[in-house]
Design a protein around this motif. Structure first.
Motif, PDB file in Angstrom:
ATOM      1  N   ASN A 306      -3.855  -7.478  -7.285  1.00 43.25           N
ATOM      2  CA  ASN A 306      -3.553  -6.378  -7.312  1.00 43.25           C
ATOM      3  C   ASN A 306      -3.507  -5.702  -8.661  1.00 43.25           C
ATOM      4  N   TYR A 310      -5.658  -2.610 -10.062  1.00 41.75           N
ATOM      5  CA  TYR A 310      -5.136  -1.641 -10.905  1.00 41.75           C
ATOM      6  C   TYR A 310      -5.755  -1.499 -12.226  1.00 41.75           C
ATOM      7  N   ASP A 311      -6.226  -2.432 -13.096  1.00 39.76           N
ATOM      8  CA  ASP A 311      -6.823  -2.221 -14.256  1.00 39.76           C
ATOM      9  C   ASP A 311      -8.047  -1.804 -14.180  1.00 39.76           C
ATOM     10  N   ARG A 313      -9.484   0.038 -11.681  1.00 38.73           N
ATOM     11  CA  ARG A 313      -9.645   1.654 -11.173  1.00 38.73           C
ATOM     12  C   ARG A 313      -9.524   2.574 -12.770  1.00 38.73           C
ATOM     13  N   HIS A 314      -8.836   1.976 -13.730  1.00 39.32           N
ATOM     14  CA  HIS A 314      -8.558   2.724 -14.874  1.00 39.32           C
ATOM     15  C   HIS A 314      -9.762   2.711 -15.982  1.00 39.32           C
ATOM     16  N   THR A 441       2.363  -8.056 -14.548  1.00 40.97           N
ATOM     17  CA  THR A 441       2.845  -7.916 -13.084  1.00 40.97           C
ATOM     18  C   THR A 441       4.060  -9.249 -13.148  1.00 40.97           C
ATOM     19  N   LEU A 764       1.711   3.737 -16.830  1.00 41.01           N
ATOM     20  CA  LEU A 764       0.623   3.216 -15.615  1.00 41.01           C
ATOM     21  C   LEU A 764      -0.373   4.168 -15.546  1.00 41.01           C
ATOM     22  N   GLU A 782      -0.001   6.904 -10.507  1.00 45.80           N
ATOM     23  CA  GLU A 782       0.252   5.320 -10.192  1.00 45.80           C
ATOM     24  C   GLU A 782       1.930   5.626  -9.996  1.00 45.80           C
ATOM     25  N   ASN A 786       1.444   2.615  -4.710  1.00 41.52           N
ATOM     26  CA  ASN A 786      -0.103   2.402  -4.555  1.00 41.52           C
ATOM     27  C   ASN A 786      -0.071   1.242  -5.825  1.00 41.52           C
ATOM     28  N   ALA A 787       0.916   1.200  -6.867  1.00 36.01           N
ATOM     29  CA  ALA A 787       0.610   0.291  -8.040  1.00 36.01           C
ATOM     30  C   ALA A 787       1.095  -1.031  -7.857  1.00 36.01           C
TER      31      ALA A 787
END
Length: 867
Positions: A306, A310-311, A313-314, A441, A764, A782, A786-787
């Motif tokens: 996860n 997240y990372d 998509r940025h 996380t 985020l 975020e 969703n995050a």
């Protein structure tokens, strides 16, 4: 004759002088000689081992690696190899071997070199236990005397047993059990004759004759051992020739770690050292945690995947380093491997160097020396990172992403097709471009029935950061606090059908000279709204009005029932929006009260500790949940729950200065702590909120996922993919999206996940649509849903896989009536305008919706009429 007599007299005098000298040395050294009787009760230093609840090895700690074995557990040929090489007359001498000494002296006189040792196995044992390796005459004399004493109190087999478990054999391996594991990754009963001979040859020079340091030296020494075994009659010539022809295949094998859980291992280590001191590292104790291996695997995979999602998509932040540029001479594969040898590997993330860039693929060499290709599907995600809130355009060629010479990170997302009756299992490699995430996380799961921690992930990777965010990171919890605010209000009379005004709030602060204007996350306001919907949709202004209904002082005091510290709860209305700060484990502990029906349990990690003999010396004694059904069947348990509840209530209501303080007691000695124990009696958890209160909160948390039939979803709607209705949870997002949370429950489990930056200055952020990735990608801001929640959902897929959906259990004194959705009043209609709602008996509405003025409106001027 005179000459012979004189020679005989001289010999007698020499013998008398020799014996007298030896006896004199003995008398002189006797006061300093150790008590060899201690060897009867010797305790070999063995490492601390940490296990999961189901017996999988998580880690081991200690300077010395040792696997104690009895002589019967060792292969006879392995023992024979040591005897043949180190002391062929072991069973014939009494500690010191005069024949061996004479033979060694003769070899030294005739060759000028000390090619044969004269120390027996018993003398080596004496040196290992009582003396240093310093080569002095007095040490050799002491060694001989101690060896003779040892032979008087121990049998030959006992001496061999101690020797083969004590001797140092290189690479922190002590004893043959550890050596077999370190050099060959085997237990002693799996060793070949060749491998036994390698180990038997190590005592002469364990640091330089081992097969990791030098295969050539190890091979030469192995052949010497095999030759000695043949000459002593332990093996045949055919066995010797076969063993000598085998190549030695060896590399360093660490401890047989079966379960990767370094944050768990460190917490267990610290607990053991705090309880047992530094002896914890050497006493050979086995500590069994509460961790479930299957759930730990799932938590680790879910949390890390996860975070990487997240990372990525940025956007791609570029290479770690550049080893050569265009026009410079590139490194070859061996040079690349050498360069990468010092780089860490973060779990599944492997360092690699780009060697070739094609139109839509990339060739890289990994740290392990593999040459692999990243196809377009493995790199097309990597649009450029600009800021936390902006990304560059989607790439169309590989050259827009990387260039040759760049050091990057790759991951092998291999897929395996399970074996069938006709085909074997097939694994297909799929290498992708990756990167070490900037955010981090944590994840923790626990049993709401007794507080046992079932899984714990303290961060992305322990090698990268040893800070345990699951237990040490105190962060604002955002809307994750709201269920506790609603629970306090239920205690004050709130129902799930109570109307609360979803309208803007303006509160003037005369001291600051400014107005506080809390807003809903989406900027929308719906007017009078039922409490169930308010929590399901996490409506901010409604939470503030609920707090006002309960009262700030009462609410703060009430929240301590869930294990929260007053110091972490601000004495201000922003508390309702998550201004309080908790660790993920504390938040999971709080939600456990809702999940288990109202009982406070305390998280614990250490289940039991066994000593080196496998005897129980510590066992956890957590307070367990005994609900109303349990208490009705067990009057004694009911009394204990009542007493525990009374004690908890007294502690909550006592003024701070009068709160009970634990008496100062003297810390028990190690000997006392190591006493074999019997399991302690059962203890029961206090009931801190009513079962009815907990049920109603669970109903709202269920609506956070499922909403209401035919109506709005809650903020946790993504968990509907689990396809079960016996779950619930709550999202949490702080101001500027600096922390994203999801905490939820299923049958017999509660789990919390958090995502955020360790540096509080970073948010985020948000992401835009990446045309390379299709329509199912996450875009926009975020938030907790969703995050963070995707990790919870993935984990619950595994955690609940074999658990049937549980039917709804309705407590006593809960009634169900049909209400009007708009007003929360009674309804006699059975269409979509009405629904069934649960109430604590006596709080259900008595007025019909048809009696309410349909034209009644609420606005910001009359908002305070609804709190």
């Amino acid at each position: 004759m005179k000459f012979i007599k004189r020679l005989l007299i001289l010999a007698i005098i020499c013998i008398i002088l020799g014996v007298g000298t030896i006896f004199g040395f003995y008398l002189y050294l006797k006061p300093d000689l150790p008590d060899v009787a201690k060897l009867k009760d010797v305790e070999l230093q063995t490492p601390l081992r940490v296990y999961s609840a189901d017996g999988e090895l998580i880690s081991q700690f200690g300077e010395k690696r040792r696997i104690p074995l009895t002589l019967k557990q060792m292969p006879p040929l392995l023992v024979d190899g040591f005897i043949a090489t180190e002391d062929s007359r072991f069973y014939e001498h009494h500690g010191v071997d005069p024949i061996g000494i004479a033979r060694a002296a003769f070899v030294m006189l005739t060759t000028g070199h000390a090619r044969q040792g004269a120390s027996t196995i018993t003398q080596q044992l004496a040196r290992n236990f009582f003396l240093s390796n310093k080569k002095t005459f007095s040490r050799k004399i002491r060694e001989a005397f101690i060896a003779i004493h040892i032979e008087q109190i121990l049998t030959k087999d006992q001496i061999l047993d101690l020797y083969l478990n004590k001797i140092y054999l290189g690479y922190r391996a002590y004893g043959v059990g550890a050596a077999a594991q370190v050099y060959f990754g085997k237990s002693v009963d799996q060793l070949t004759l060749s491998e036994m001979a390698v180990i038997a040859g190590l005592p002469k020079a364990p640091s330089t004759m081992n097969p990791i340091y030098s295969i050539d030296r190890a091979t030469t020494r192995r052949n010497v051992v095999l030759d000695r075994m043949y000459k002593e009659g332990y093996i045949t010539k055919a066995q010797m020739d076969k063993a000598r022809s085998e190549p030695i295949v060896s590399h360093y094998h660490g401890a047989e770690i079966q379960l990767y859980a370094p944050y768990v291992a460190e917490r267990a280590r610290a607990w053991m050292v705090n309880r047992y001191g530094e002896d914890a590292y050497t006493k050979g104790m086995d500590v069994y945690t509460t961790i479930n291996a299957k759930l730990q695997h799932a938590a680790q995979q879910s949390a890390v995947d996860n975070l990487l999602n997240y990372d990525e998509r940025h956007g791609y932040r570029g290479p770690t380093a550049v080893l050569w540029k265009s026009g410079q001479t590139p490194l070859n594969a061996n040079q690349i491997v050498e360069k990468l040898s010092t780089q860490p590997t973060y779990g599944e993330l492997i360092p690699a160097v780009v060697t070739k860039v094609n139109q839509q693929s990339v060739v890289v060499v990994t740290k392990q020396g593999l040459t692999v290709t990243l196809n377009w599907n493995g790199i097309k995600w990597a649009r450029k990172y600009l800021t936390d809130k902006a990304q560059g355009p989607a790439p169309t060629t590989a050259a827009q992403i990387v260039t040759a010479g760049q050091q990057i990170w790759v991951q092998n997302k291999a897929t395996t097709v399970a074996a069938t009756a006709d085909t074997a299992a097939v694994t297909t490699d799929h290498w992708v471009l990756s990167q070490v995430p900037g955010a981090n996380t944590s994840f923790v799961a626990m049993s709401p029935n007794n507080g046992a921690i079932l899984a714990m992930v303290g961060g992305f990777n322990y090698t990268q950061s040893k800070f345990n965010r699951a237990t040490q990171s105190v962060r604002q919890v955002g809307s994750g606090i709201k269920p506790f605010i609603y629970s306090a209000a239920i205690q004050k009379g709130l129902t799930l059908a109570t109307l609360i005004n979803d309208a803007p709030i303006t509160k003037w602060d005369k001291w600051q000279g400014t107005a506080w204007r809390p807003k809903n996350a989406d900027g929308r306001y719906g007017g009078p709204t039922r409490a169930r919907i308010g929590l399901a949709r996490s409506i901010n202004v409604m939470a503030i009005r609920v707090l006002r209904m309960a009262g700030l002082d009462y609410t703060i005091n009430y929240l301590t029932r869930f294990g929260f510290k007053r110091a972490d709860l601000p004495h201000a209305e922003p508390l309702a929006l998550g201004a309080g700060s908790l660790t993920p484990l504390e938040l999971a502990q709080g939600y456990s009260v809702f999940a288990n029906g109202g009982y406070a349990v305390k998280p614990f990690l250490i289940n039991k500790v066994d000593n080196n003999d496998g005897e129980l010396i510590y066992t956890a004694n957590p307070k367990i949940v005994c609900n109303d059904v349990c208490q009705s069947q067990n009057p004694q348990a009911k009394m204990q729950v009542a007493l525990a509840t009374a004690a908890a209530t007294a502690a909550e209501n006592a003024p701070t200065a009068q709160k009970p303080v634990a008496p100062v007691t003297e810390k028990p000695t190690l000997a006392q702590l190591e006493q074999v124990i019997t399991p302690p009696p059962v203890r029961y958890a206090p009931e801190v909120i009513s079962e009815q209160n907990a049920f109603l909160v669970r109903q709202m948390l269920n609506s956070n996922i499922w909403g209401e039939p035919g109506h709005l979803y809650g903020t946790g709607f993504r968990a509907r993919v689990l396809g079960r209705h016996d779950i619930g949870g709550k999202t949490g997002t702080t101001n500027d999206s600096k922390d994203a949370w999801y905490t939820g429950f299923g049958p017999n489990i509660v789990a919390t996940t958090w995502v955020g930056f360790d540096d509080h200055r970073h948010a985020l952020g948000r992401t835009s649509f990446n045309k390379n990735l299709g329509k199912n990608q996450i875009t926009g801001g975020e938030y907790g849903g969703n995050a963070a929640q995707p990790a919870w959902i993935s984990f619950m897929h595994t955690a609940l896989k074999n658990t049937p959906e549980q039917p709804l259990q309705i407590p006593t004194d809960i009634v169900k009536v049909r209400i009007d959705r708009a007003t929360g009043k009674l309804s006699d209609r059975d269409d979509a305008s009405s629904m069934y709602e649960y109430f604590i008996k006596g709080t259900e509405p008595t007025q019909s919706a048809s009696q309410v003025n349909s034209e009644q409106k609420f606005d910001t001027e009359t908002a305070e009429e609804l709190f």
